[in-house]
Design an enzyme around this catalytic site. Structure first.
Site, PDB file in Angstrom:
ATOM      1  N   CYS A   1      52.428 -32.668 -18.791  1.00 13.51           N
ATOM      2  CA  CYS A   1      53.622 -33.476 -19.083  1.00 13.51           C
ATOM      3  C   CYS A   1      53.793 -33.708 -20.580  1.00 13.51           C
ATOM      4  O   CYS A   1      54.907 -33.932 -21.049  1.00 13.51           O
ATOM      5  CB  CYS A   1      53.547 -34.817 -18.367  1.00 13.51           C
ATOM      6  SG  CYS A   1      53.691 -34.669 -16.586  1.00 13.51           S
ATOM      7  N   PHE A   2      52.694 -33.677 -21.306  1.00 13.63           N
ATOM      8  CA  PHE A   2      52.730 -33.944 -22.739  1.00 13.63           C
ATOM      9  C   PHE A   2      52.501 -32.698 -23.585  1.00 13.63           C
ATOM     10  O   PHE A   2      52.468 -32.779 -24.800  1.00 13.63           O
ATOM     11  CB  PHE A   2      51.703 -35.018 -23.102  1.00 13.63           C
ATOM     12  CG  PHE A   2      51.926 -36.308 -22.375  1.00 13.63           C
ATOM     13  CD1 PHE A   2      52.987 -37.132 -22.718  1.00 13.63           C
ATOM     14  CD2 PHE A   2      51.105 -36.681 -21.328  1.00 13.63           C
ATOM     15  CE1 PHE A   2      53.209 -38.319 -22.035  1.00 13.63           C
ATOM     16  CE2 PHE A   2      51.320 -37.866 -20.640  1.00 13.63           C
ATOM     17  CZ  PHE A   2      52.375 -38.687 -20.989  1.00 13.63           C
TER      18      PHE A   2
END
Length: 150
Positions: free
Chosen positions: A92-93
């Site tokens: 997600c990052f």
């Protein structure tokens, strides 16, 4: 399918940022880039899927909406005994917690193992009922009595 065919390591490196405690000049970071460049197209795509859940990079730097981030390994174990730990990705990052491996050979071994064997994304998994019995909580005496559920 969007993005540039193949994984351009120079484009990825140009769109990489580093945490405060990681320097692009650090030996293990230089090792990381050498190893990534040595990967064939399949390994590079698998790496990208491991860290970003995508198999292709954007076509240019202007199209990067999120930069790749390399972070230090978290915890005493990976810091004190890096060669016994795998890298950890946060899809997600678009980030990677990278232990300070001793050599290019260890870096390559750990990265390849992670990208081909660590297939769950950021704890986005649910155990089947039959698998829950393996998740037992240790008690004070070292025995496992309570079931933990994901």
């Amino acid at each position: 399918v969007c993005g540039k065919e193949g994984v351009d390591i120079d484009l990825l490196q140009a769109n990489t940022e580093y945490d405060e405690d990681v320097s692009p000049e650090s030996e293990h970071i230089q090792s990381f880039w050498r190893v990534l460049r040595s990967f064939d197209d399949e390994d590079r795509s698998r790496f990208l899927k491991f860290v970003w859940a995508r198999e292709r990079l954007p076509n240019s730097s202007a199209e990067f909406h999120q930069r790749f981030k390399i972070q230090a390994a978290v915890g005493d174990g990976p810091r004190d005994h890096p060669n016994t730990y795998l890298p950890k990705a946060h899809t997600c990052f678009f980030s990677l917690n990278l232990p300070k491996y001793d050599s290019d050979e260890v870096m390559k071994e750990k990265l390849l193992y992670a990208i081909y064997n660590c297939i769950e994304m950021d704890a986005d998994f649910k155990l089947a009922d039959s698998e829950n019995s393996a998740w037992l909580a240790p008690t004070e005496g070292g025995h496992s009595e309570e079931l933990l559920y994901a």
